[in-house]
Design an enzyme around this catalytic site. Structure first.
Site, PDB file in Angstrom:
ATOM      1  N   ASP A 182       0.764  -1.518   0.221  1.00 25.96           N
ATOM      2  CA  ASP A 182      -0.077   0.228   0.203  1.00 25.96           C
ATOM      3  C   ASP A 182       0.680   1.206  -0.206  1.00 25.96           C
ATOM      4  OD1 ASP A 182      -2.269   2.110   0.640  1.00 25.96           O
ATOM      5  OD2 ASP A 182      -3.388   0.341   1.248  1.00 25.96           O
ATOM      6  N   SER A 239     -17.828  -3.191  -9.238  1.00 20.09           N
ATOM      7  CA  SER A 239     -18.074  -2.194  -8.263  1.00 20.09           C
ATOM      8  C   SER A 239     -19.658  -1.828  -9.016  1.00 20.09           C
ATOM      9  CB  SER A 239     -17.727  -0.255  -8.418  1.00 20.09           C
ATOM     10  OG  SER A 239     -18.544   0.349  -7.648  1.00 20.09           O
ATOM     11  N   TYR A 298     -14.352   7.816 -12.128  1.00 15.21           N
ATOM     12  CA  TYR A 298     -13.963   6.643 -11.976  1.00 15.21           C
ATOM     13  C   TYR A 298     -14.790   5.220 -12.025  1.00 15.21           C
ATOM     14  CZ  TYR A 298     -14.369   3.353  -7.826  1.00 15.21           C
ATOM     15  OH  TYR A 298     -15.441   1.904  -7.031  1.00 15.21           O
ATOM     16  N   LYS A 346     -13.465   0.889 -13.377  1.00 15.03           N
ATOM     17  CA  LYS A 346     -13.526   0.004 -13.284  1.00 15.03           C
ATOM     18  C   LYS A 346     -13.921  -0.890 -13.805  1.00 15.03           C
ATOM     19  CE  LYS A 346     -12.447   0.311  -8.649  1.00 15.03           C
ATOM     20  NZ  LYS A 346     -11.347  -0.429  -8.517  1.00 15.03           N
TER      21      LYS A 346
END
Ligand code: NAD
Ligand code: WQD
Length: 336
Positions: A31, A124, A148, A152
């Site tokens: 991360d 998503s 966004y 995806k």
């Protein structure tokens, strides 16, 4: 299995790390803390009662990724690392395309080079276009209205093509609305700014960090006029990843799978559940509708049940109780 978890310090990643360890997997976490804090990793270690290697790095850094892949032999990658603010993606689209697609491509290249052939991807429900009938099955029409969402959908496409070319196993997990926290109250959602999402806004209002909730529209064609969503407890979602990893070990090809409960809850129903579970009154007003919002969105989760043998178990009351326990124990999130 040995699993590389990207974005494991984040909200969903941290909860998934706990469940992976609980299920006997070995994990390595990377991360860059662009939307999280090192404290989250320490707390995962203390909940799970075990240590694991952690690398502070950007997933797009191909050289460093190559070194991690050389130091460890992975059976599977779970890719949470990504930027997720819809509004910011409209203002800074290239930042989103670069980070979300760049990190996915960097992983594909490194995995291909090192013979890792299983990929679990954080997608998503936002990849479904408006105008579908509810509940949403995985075959519903796709299409997005913000950058966004497009990142995806584009990653889903890239992974589908890559899987076909390399005979990989890929699970495209389409999350609905994850909320709640680990029952210990040690890890939870910690937005770095004013929350965009409903539940963190409610709990920060309840703890006194925000004055009142603005309910975006009360004139939808729903049970009480407010928007309806499929809220899923983050620990149920985390267990869905454990199930997906097991599935990928036994199958090749690509599967898109909804992770939701199949139940819809309105904004005001969620506020009422939160008040009941916390004992705190949540001040709110009715504001105009938010651009881009659907009236109703909930999953048909039957594919996950059929192929993963997974279904969500926790109620909206559990989600609110656990979110409140996290918020009460950590009023400023991980900042203290
Ligand atoms: P989060 O921001 O809490 O976690 C994402 C983590 O990835 C953070 O710790 C961040 O520091 C890290 N990260 C981002 N870009 C990175 C990079 N290039 N290199 C290394 N680390 C990087 O978000 P979350 O809610 O845990 O979401 C996890 C994933 O699930 C995201 O991909 C998100 O788009 C997706 N998702 C989230 C939701 C939701 O409502 N939370 C819904 C659907 C999908
Ligand atoms: C839920 C409901 C709002 C805030 C978003 C992303 C989606 C996914 C999950 C990542 C809606 C209402 C909200 C507030 C409100 N993320 N609301 N006041 O919009 O379903 O999904 O998060 O992939 O891509 O779009 O979630 O929590 O923002 O909203 O009234 O302050 O709460 O109008 O009806 P959403 P949300």
């Amino acid at each position: 299995m040995n699993i590389l978890v990207t974005g494991g310090a984040g909200y969903i990643g941290s909860h998934t790390c706990v469940e992976l360890i609980n299920s006997g997997h070995e994990i390595v976490v990377v991360d860059n803390f662009c939307n999280s804090r090192p404290e989250a990793v320490s707390r995962v270690k203390s909940i799970a009662g075990s240590d694991f290697p952690f690398y502070e790095m950007d997933v797009r850094d191909e050289e460093q990724l190559g070194r991690v892949m050389e130091e460890h032999r992975f059976d599977c990658v779970i890719h949470f690392a990504g930027l997720k603010s819809v509004g910011e993606s409209v203002a800074k689209p290239i930042k989103y395309y670069d980070n979300n697609i760049g990190s996915t491509i960097a992983l594909c290249k490194a995995m291909s080079k090192h013979g890792v052939a299983r990929f679990v991807f954080s997608s998503s429900a936002t990849v479904y276009s408006g105008g579908n009938v509810m509940p949403l099955t995985e075959d519903a029409a796709l299409g997005c209205i913000n950058p966004y969402g497009w990142t995806k959908l584009m990653c889903e496409r890239i992974l589908t093509d890559f899987a076909a070319a390399e005979d990989w196993s890929v699970a495209l997990l389409r999350y609905f609305n994850p909320i709640g926290a680990h029952e210990s109250g040690l890890i939870g959602e910690d937005p770095s700014d004013i929350p965009n999402n409903l539940l963190p806004y409610i709990s920060q209002t309840a703890i006194g960090r925000l004055d009142k909730l603005h309910v975006f529209g009360d004139d939808y064609d729903t049970v009480d006029g407010t928007g309806v969503r499929d809220y899923i407890h983050v620990v149920d979602l985390a267990k869905g990843h454990v199930a997906a990893v097991g599935y990928c070990a036994e199958h090749t090809g690509v599967e898109a799978v909804n992770l939701g409960t199949g139940r819809g809850t309105s904004v005001l129903q969620l506020v009422a559940a939160f008040e009941r579970m916390s004992g705190v009154k949540v001040a709110y007003d009715i504001a105009p509708r938010r651009a881009g919002d659907l009236a109703i969105c909930y999953a048909d989760p039957s594919r996950a049940q059929r192929i993963f043998g997974w279904s969500a178990e926790k109620s909206v009351d559990d989600m609110c109780a656990d979110a409140w326990s996290w918020q009460r124990q950590n009023p400023m999130g991980y900042r203290e």
